[in-house]
Design a protein around this motif. Sequence first.
Motif, PDB file in Angstrom:
ATOM      1  N   GLN A 149       0.689  -1.095   0.017  1.00 39.87           N
ATOM      2  CA  GLN A 149       0.007   0.131   0.019  1.00 39.87           C
ATOM      3  C   GLN A 149       0.957   1.271  -0.051  1.00 39.87           C
ATOM      4  O   GLN A 149       1.861   1.183   0.382  1.00 39.87           O
ATOM      5  N   ILE A 150       0.245   2.501  -0.519  1.00 38.06           N
ATOM      6  CA  ILE A 150       1.024   3.638  -0.575  1.00 38.06           C
ATOM      7  C   ILE A 150       0.570   4.454   0.746  1.00 38.06           C
ATOM      8  O   ILE A 150      -0.554   4.618   0.964  1.00 38.06           O
ATOM      9  N   LEU A 151       1.683   4.903   1.120  1.00 36.01           N
ATOM     10  CA  LEU A 151       1.267   5.780   2.555  1.00 36.01           C
ATOM     11  C   LEU A 151       2.038   7.079   2.478  1.00 36.01           C
ATOM     12  O   LEU A 151       3.208   7.310   2.101  1.00 36.01           O
ATOM     13  N   ALA A 152       1.370   7.957   2.691  1.00 29.02           N
ATOM     14  CA  ALA A 152       1.850   9.540   2.555  1.00 29.02           C
ATOM     15  C   ALA A 152       1.767  10.047   4.003  1.00 29.02           C
ATOM     16  O   ALA A 152       0.885   9.785   4.817  1.00 29.02           O
ATOM     17  N   ALA A 153       2.699  10.912   4.296  1.00 32.58           N
ATOM     18  CA  ALA A 153       2.865  11.680   5.715  1.00 32.58           C
ATOM     19  C   ALA A 153       3.699  13.059   5.428  1.00 32.58           C
ATOM     20  O   ALA A 153       4.410  13.026   4.555  1.00 32.58           O
ATOM     21  N   TYR A 154       3.368  13.906   6.228  1.00 31.08           N
ATOM     22  CA  TYR A 154       4.192  14.966   6.353  1.00 31.08           C
ATOM     23  C   TYR A 154       4.892  15.233   7.691  1.00 31.08           C
ATOM     24  O   TYR A 154       4.511  14.670   8.894  1.00 31.08           O
ATOM     25  N   GLN A 155       5.927  16.083   7.667  1.00 28.79           N
ATOM     26  CA  GLN A 155       6.534  16.416   9.022  1.00 28.79           C
ATOM     27  C   GLN A 155       6.750  17.882   8.989  1.00 28.79           C
ATOM     28  O   GLN A 155       7.110  18.696   7.889  1.00 28.79           O
ATOM     29  N   ARG A 156       6.051  18.752  10.006  1.00 30.18           N
ATOM     30  CA  ARG A 156       6.109  19.961  10.034  1.00 30.18           C
ATOM     31  C   ARG A 156       7.127  20.308  11.180  1.00 30.18           C
ATOM     32  O   ARG A 156       7.147  20.296  12.303  1.00 30.18           O
ATOM     33  N   THR A 157       8.122  21.030  10.568  1.00 35.76           N
ATOM     34  CA  THR A 157       9.168  21.498  11.480  1.00 35.76           C
ATOM     35  C   THR A 157       9.374  23.309  11.796  1.00 35.76           C
ATOM     36  O   THR A 157       9.170  23.880  10.775  1.00 35.76           O
ATOM     37  N   ARG A 158       9.749  23.626  12.929  1.00 35.85           N
ATOM     38  CA  ARG A 158       9.952  24.929  13.235  1.00 35.85           C
ATOM     39  C   ARG A 158      11.127  25.443  12.618  1.00 35.85           C
ATOM     40  O   ARG A 158      12.251  24.567  12.682  1.00 35.85           O
ATOM     41  N   VAL A 159      11.102  26.522  11.954  1.00 38.32           N
ATOM     42  CA  VAL A 159      12.537  27.172  11.220  1.00 38.32           C
ATOM     43  C   VAL A 159      12.833  28.581  11.614  1.00 38.32           C
ATOM     44  O   VAL A 159      11.767  29.319  11.911  1.00 38.32           O
ATOM     45  N   LEU A 164      17.711  26.509  14.280  1.00 39.37           N
ATOM     46  CA  LEU A 164      17.363  25.972  15.557  1.00 39.37           C
ATOM     47  C   LEU A 164      17.423  24.487  15.801  1.00 39.37           C
ATOM     48  O   LEU A 164      17.510  23.894  16.768  1.00 39.37           O
ATOM     49  N   THR A 165      18.088  23.814  14.766  1.00 38.39           N
ATOM     50  CA  THR A 165      18.493  22.256  15.001  1.00 38.39           C
ATOM     51  C   THR A 165      19.887  22.439  15.754  1.00 38.39           C
ATOM     52  O   THR A 165      20.230  21.548  16.429  1.00 38.39           O
ATOM     53  N   SER A 166      20.508  23.796  15.796  1.00 39.42           N
ATOM     54  CA  SER A 166      21.678  23.766  16.709  1.00 39.42           C
ATOM     55  C   SER A 166      21.565  23.915  18.221  1.00 39.42           C
ATOM     56  O   SER A 166      22.328  23.266  19.071  1.00 39.42           O
ATOM     57  N   VAL A 167      20.099  24.205  18.354  1.00 35.66           N
ATOM     58  CA  VAL A 167      19.609  24.090  19.742  1.00 35.66           C
ATOM     59  C   VAL A 167      19.078  23.023  20.108  1.00 35.66           C
ATOM     60  O   VAL A 167      19.334  22.301  21.437  1.00 35.66           O
ATOM     61  N   HIS A 168      18.314  22.509  19.485  1.00 35.34           N
ATOM     62  CA  HIS A 168      17.557  20.938  19.527  1.00 35.34           C
ATOM     63  C   HIS A 168      17.226  20.050  18.325  1.00 35.34           C
ATOM     64  O   HIS A 168      16.747  20.578  17.541  1.00 35.34           O
ATOM     65  N   ARG A 169      18.188  19.115  18.301  1.00 34.29           N
ATOM     66  CA  ARG A 169      18.176  18.276  17.197  1.00 34.29           C
ATOM     67  C   ARG A 169      16.882  17.804  17.041  1.00 34.29           C
ATOM     68  O   ARG A 169      16.740  17.234  15.741  1.00 34.29           O
ATOM     69  N   ALA A 198      26.079  16.999  25.084  1.00 34.61           N
ATOM     70  CA  ALA A 198      25.675  16.558  26.537  1.00 34.61           C
ATOM     71  C   ALA A 198      24.048  16.946  26.452  1.00 34.61           C
ATOM     72  O   ALA A 198      23.250  16.098  27.285  1.00 34.61           O
ATOM     73  N   GLY A 199      23.763  18.193  26.002  1.00 33.12           N
ATOM     74  CA  GLY A 199      22.428  18.603  26.156  1.00 33.12           C
ATOM     75  C   GLY A 199      21.639  17.546  25.253  1.00 33.12           C
ATOM     76  O   GLY A 199      20.526  17.337  25.786  1.00 33.12           O
ATOM     77  N   ARG A 200      21.954  16.990  24.003  1.00 30.32           N
ATOM     78  CA  ARG A 200      21.039  15.975  23.454  1.00 30.32           C
ATOM     79  C   ARG A 200      21.004  14.935  24.283  1.00 30.32           C
ATOM     80  O   ARG A 200      19.984  14.315  24.077  1.00 30.32           O
ATOM     81  N   ARG A 234      17.499  13.519  25.551  1.00 35.32           N
ATOM     82  CA  ARG A 234      17.182  12.202  24.781  1.00 35.32           C
ATOM     83  C   ARG A 234      16.506  12.485  23.378  1.00 35.32           C
ATOM     84  O   ARG A 234      15.736  11.753  23.111  1.00 35.32           O
ATOM     85  N   ASN A 235      16.752  13.448  22.864  1.00 37.66           N
ATOM     86  CA  ASN A 235      16.036  13.707  21.546  1.00 37.66           C
ATOM     87  C   ASN A 235      16.739  13.065  20.437  1.00 37.66           C
ATOM     88  O   ASN A 235      16.242  13.134  19.208  1.00 37.66           O
ATOM     89  N   ASP A 236      17.868  12.428  20.631  1.00 38.37           N
ATOM     90  CA  ASP A 236      18.423  11.924  19.369  1.00 38.37           C
ATOM     91  C   ASP A 236      17.654  10.297  19.266  1.00 38.37           C
ATOM     92  O   ASP A 236      17.857   9.642  18.376  1.00 38.37           O
ATOM     93  N   SER A 237      17.425   9.922  20.394  1.00 34.93           N
ATOM     94  CA  SER A 237      16.777   8.522  20.440  1.00 34.93           C
ATOM     95  C   SER A 237      15.262   8.545  20.005  1.00 34.93           C
ATOM     96  O   SER A 237      14.896   7.157  20.004  1.00 34.93           O
ATOM     97  N   GLN A 238      14.677   9.653  20.090  1.00 43.92           N
ATOM     98  CA  GLN A 238      13.109   9.626  19.913  1.00 43.92           C
ATOM     99  C   GLN A 238      12.695   9.372  18.531  1.00 43.92           C
ATOM    100  O   GLN A 238      13.678   9.923  17.642  1.00 43.92           O
ATOM    101  N   PRO A 239      12.011   8.470  17.836  1.00 44.14           N
ATOM    102  CA  PRO A 239      11.619   8.132  16.774  1.00 44.14           C
ATOM    103  C   PRO A 239      11.017   9.447  16.124  1.00 44.14           C
ATOM    104  O   PRO A 239      10.139  10.204  16.976  1.00 44.14           O
ATOM    105  N   VAL A 240      11.107   9.673  14.916  1.00 50.46           N
ATOM    106  CA  VAL A 240      10.313  11.015  14.265  1.00 50.46           C
ATOM    107  C   VAL A 240       8.990  10.573  14.056  1.00 50.46           C
ATOM    108  O   VAL A 240       8.624   9.523  13.297  1.00 50.46           O
ATOM    109  N   ARG A 241       8.001  11.292  14.319  1.00 50.70           N
ATOM    110  CA  ARG A 241       6.593  11.016  14.157  1.00 50.70           C
ATOM    111  C   ARG A 241       6.033  11.837  12.948  1.00 50.70           C
ATOM    112  O   ARG A 241       6.203  12.856  12.866  1.00 50.70           O
ATOM    113  N   LEU A 242       5.733  11.125  12.128  1.00 54.36           N
ATOM    114  CA  LEU A 242       4.955  11.892  10.752  1.00 54.36           C
ATOM    115  C   LEU A 242       3.722  11.873  10.724  1.00 54.36           C
ATOM    116  O   LEU A 242       3.019  10.727  11.078  1.00 54.36           O
TER     117      LEU A 242
END
Length: 174
Positions: free
Chosen positions: A69-79, A90-95, A137-139, A143-151
Amino acid sequence: MTSYLRSACGKLAVAAFLSLPVCFAAGPQPAQTQIVQAQAQLLDHAAFLCDDCFFGASTYYYCFEADNQILAAYQRTRVMNYTDESKNYLTSVHRGWAVWDPPAGAIPIRYDAKHIWVSRPDGNQANQDFWAHLKAAGRWLSRNDSQPVRLTRAPLRDIFVHDARCRPSTLKAQ
């Protein structure tokens, strides 16, 4: 008249107090949607970038093929950027605010009726300066590196240009 009004208000207050547990009692729980794990292939992606933004949002669309099946999804990121729409300061502050960079080949995903979860590829660069260690150390603490990305799942649209399977007009023709 005032004693009658006081007793009526008192009775009303007691009735309201006794009905509070009934008002806040949990109703029927919605049915849990089943989360499916699958290997997916990224067919196409599209981006609508926000340029000259101060906490604006860029939207990234992805089209996957999983379980026939074909699945479509989006990710909205603050810029936050000034002149270059491809940058996001903003990615240098919070990955966790970084856009998901899809790896090549098969991608392990989890999905349900509303979302698709993908994991971030390991991107441990060997930066040796003080600020890189402080950011690492902040990342680690957040624990934001180990979190899965939710689309967020979305209907197919005509925004995908590289693969015809991702367009809704080709699904109707089949």
